[in-house]
Design a protein around this motif. Sequence first.
Motif, short mmCIF file in Angstrom:
data_model
loop_
_atom_site.label_atom_id
_atom_site.label_comp_id
_atom_site.label_asym_id
_atom_site.label_seq_id
_atom_site.Cartn_x
_atom_site.Cartn_y
_atom_site.Cartn_z
N ARG A 81 0.80 -1.23 0.00
CA ARG A 81 0.00 0.00 0.00
C ARG A 81 0.83 1.28 0.00
O ARG A 81 0.29 2.36 0.25
CB ARG A 81 -0.95 -0.03 1.20
N CYS B 19 2.08 2.60 -2.65
CA CYS B 19 1.63 3.34 -3.82
C CYS B 19 0.76 2.43 -4.67
O CYS B 19 1.18 1.35 -5.05
CB CYS B 19 2.85 3.80 -4.62
N ALA B 20 -0.46 2.88 -4.97
CA ALA B 20 -1.38 2.01 -5.72
C ALA B 20 -0.93 1.80 -7.16
O ALA B 20 -1.25 0.79 -7.76
CB ALA B 20 -2.79 2.61 -5.71
N ALA B 21 -0.16 2.76 -7.70
CA ALA B 21 0.23 2.64 -9.11
C ALA B 21 1.40 1.69 -9.30
O ALA B 21 1.58 1.11 -10.36
CB ALA B 21 0.56 4.01 -9.67
N ASN C 144 -4.14 4.64 -17.31
CA ASN C 144 -4.53 5.79 -16.49
C ASN C 144 -3.85 7.06 -17.01
O ASN C 144 -4.50 8.08 -17.22
CB ASN C 144 -4.15 5.54 -15.04
N LYS D 60 -9.70 1.56 -19.14
CA LYS D 60 -9.04 1.24 -17.87
C LYS D 60 -10.00 0.51 -16.94
O LYS D 60 -9.63 -0.48 -16.29
CB LYS D 60 -8.56 2.55 -17.22
N GLU D 61 -11.24 0.98 -16.88
CA GLU D 61 -12.24 0.34 -16.02
C GLU D 61 -12.43 -1.12 -16.43
O GLU D 61 -12.49 -2.01 -15.59
CB GLU D 61 -13.57 1.11 -16.13
N GLN E 138 -9.54 -3.07 -15.20
CA GLN E 138 -9.62 -3.29 -13.75
C GLN E 138 -10.61 -4.39 -13.40
O GLN E 138 -10.40 -5.16 -12.47
CB GLN E 138 -10.01 -1.99 -13.02
N ARG E 139 -11.71 -4.45 -14.17
CA ARG E 139 -12.69 -5.52 -13.91
C ARG E 139 -12.08 -6.87 -14.24
O ARG E 139 -12.33 -7.86 -13.55
CB ARG E 139 -13.96 -5.28 -14.73
N GLU F 203 -9.83 -7.77 -11.35
CA GLU F 203 -10.61 -8.19 -10.20
C GLU F 203 -11.07 -9.64 -10.36
O GLU F 203 -11.00 -10.45 -9.43
CB GLU F 203 -11.82 -7.27 -10.03
N HIS G 142 -8.52 -8.32 -7.06
CA HIS G 142 -8.30 -6.93 -6.65
C HIS G 142 -8.10 -6.04 -7.86
O HIS G 142 -7.37 -6.39 -8.78
CB HIS G 142 -7.10 -6.83 -5.71
N ARG G 143 -8.76 -4.88 -7.85
CA ARG G 143 -8.72 -3.98 -9.01
C ARG G 143 -7.36 -3.30 -9.19
O ARG G 143 -7.10 -2.70 -10.23
CB ARG G 143 -9.83 -2.93 -8.88
N PHE G 144 -6.51 -3.30 -8.16
CA PHE G 144 -5.16 -2.72 -8.29
C PHE G 144 -4.06 -3.75 -8.04
O PHE G 144 -2.91 -3.40 -7.91
CB PHE G 144 -4.98 -1.55 -7.31
N PHE H 293 -3.44 -5.42 -5.30
CA PHE H 293 -2.88 -5.43 -3.96
C PHE H 293 -2.75 -6.88 -3.48
O PHE H 293 -3.57 -7.74 -3.83
CB PHE H 293 -3.79 -4.68 -2.97
#
Lengths: 479, 139
Positions: A186, A188-190, A233, A255-256, A259-260, A263, A268-270, A272
Amino acid sequence: MPDSWQLTNRDHKAAHHELLTLTASSDCSLRTVWLNPSDNQLSVAEMKIAEESFPSLAVHLPETAWDEREIHDMFGWIPTGHPDLRPLIRTPRWPETYLPLRKNQQTPRWLEVEPDLPALKVEGDGVTIMKVGPTHAGIIESGHFIFSLIGENILHLDAHLFQNHRGVEALLEDKTIDKVAPIVTRICAADTVSNQTNWASAVERLVGFTPAPGTVLQRIILLEAERILSHLNDLAQIPAGVGFQVAHQRALAMKESWQRSLELLYGHRFLFDTVHPGWTRSAPADLLLDSLANLHRQWVPWRQLVVGHHGFADRMSGVGRTTLAQIDRFGAQGVAARAAGKTFDARQSTAYYEGFFNGSVTRSAGDVQARFDVRLDEVEASLQIIESAAGQLEIESPTELEFLVPKDLSGRIVTFTESPHGLNSHDVTLVNGIVFRYHIRSATFRNWPLLAQAVADNAVADFPLINKSFELCYSCTDR
Amino acid sequence: MAKTIRSLQIRHVDAGSCNGCEQELTALTGRDYDIQSHGIDIVASPRHADSLIVTGPVTDTMALPLDRVWETIPRPKVKIAFGNCAIGTGVFQRAYASHGGLADSDIEIPGCPPHPETALRLLCEWMTSHRRSHHTYIS
């Protein structure tokens, strides 16, 4: 007379080596680690701090100027001969005696004063000072910018960052190995996969463990999936900087959709909490390939839209220029460096990537357009890397090897990866299974001083555009 | 007379987030979630706002600027903690320069970072319940 510390480090720079880390530790040691990109060998230079000071490297190695200011703030040691020793991270609210990275520090009582630091401004007839931040008009991270303007043009930018400084490195100290990953994830999310991979590799290499080939493939896929996410992004934000809303919104939608997929694949969308010492979250090859095909369907028409738009190209070309000489001088990294012709990409020096990485993407103009174009090509290269890695997943057995960490694991190691923002290094010291020192040096930390150079002589109205084209995240710089 | 809420005009302040919450807030403004169609928007000035979204565990350097933005928003107003850090349940609560989140939020949107669907649902539910019950929400 320069001493051996200065001479050794200057020699590395002269030989075009890349500075991974300059780390101070509470045992009064100062250490640089350099990577030679031609043979991938690491070299270590070390010195002991005596009488609370050390000879500064900053005049000859400007990339160390911020590192040394940080060391001054965190440990109180003085880099002798530093040209600008203003506080970088500490604010007037910090008690003078509080030195967070020296051991046995009590959490301070902050002083009831403003956090602002003195700014470097241009003085003279016709110069206007414009302050922006730390809070902003849109959804962005906090930073404080002091512009000296002449008419519409920027004479000088003094960027006051570290508004988001949480104290991550101190927080990591004294943690047991199992408590580190949720924090490192955590920072940095990028750049989260890059940070997670650095931590996982650090523990694995100290243990002497080689991850299974299937695990390595999954890590490559995760690192590239993160690069695509971050680049999408940034590619969405650059058109927003010139009011090209169609390209902005369609890229956000792309991007959305990515991310889906992430997930669905990894929960997880990022991404993590996906890479851990000894194991890695895995995704099945067929679902990965479906996700790639889905993204590709949206990517091709979007790329045609942005590449064929002359008005957009006019707004990007020649804006926010940097030269290769500036890149080399500041030791800049990542997309920003490659857009001005630097060829280094840390993936070329990472054993993981052998057979997958087919050379870096470069441009020469060093402007917003070049940084946009490098990202376009890097997204396509990442799609190909994931495709070929997913193809090999079926050959490699998915079983994880047994991974045991000795309770008294000790040692020091520097690990690095190419994050979406560039060379990202961690310098980790463990003593008896507990973190003694954890230093994080992100690519954006190296690139912020370059941004200040890139915006000079440009119209102040173009600052958001230039800033977005660098897309320097604050959180992994501020920590 | 008690006012009821029909829309939210939000000012955002990052107080030490990792940028994950910011990216999900941006996603909310995109076509897939389209918060504007629910009467919610992110606005450029605190003087245009009736609510504040805070991300991050509230770093010491951002604590005063954050207070100042809150003071600038005209009443009635609501304070929204977006994400675990701002709520006070994130991993950075005990870092030395972190104030450990917001102490006085009206709405909490959990997650690390919150899923845009969750965020949209919680914001809409909050607006609906306050519209029906005619509660005041003066802070």
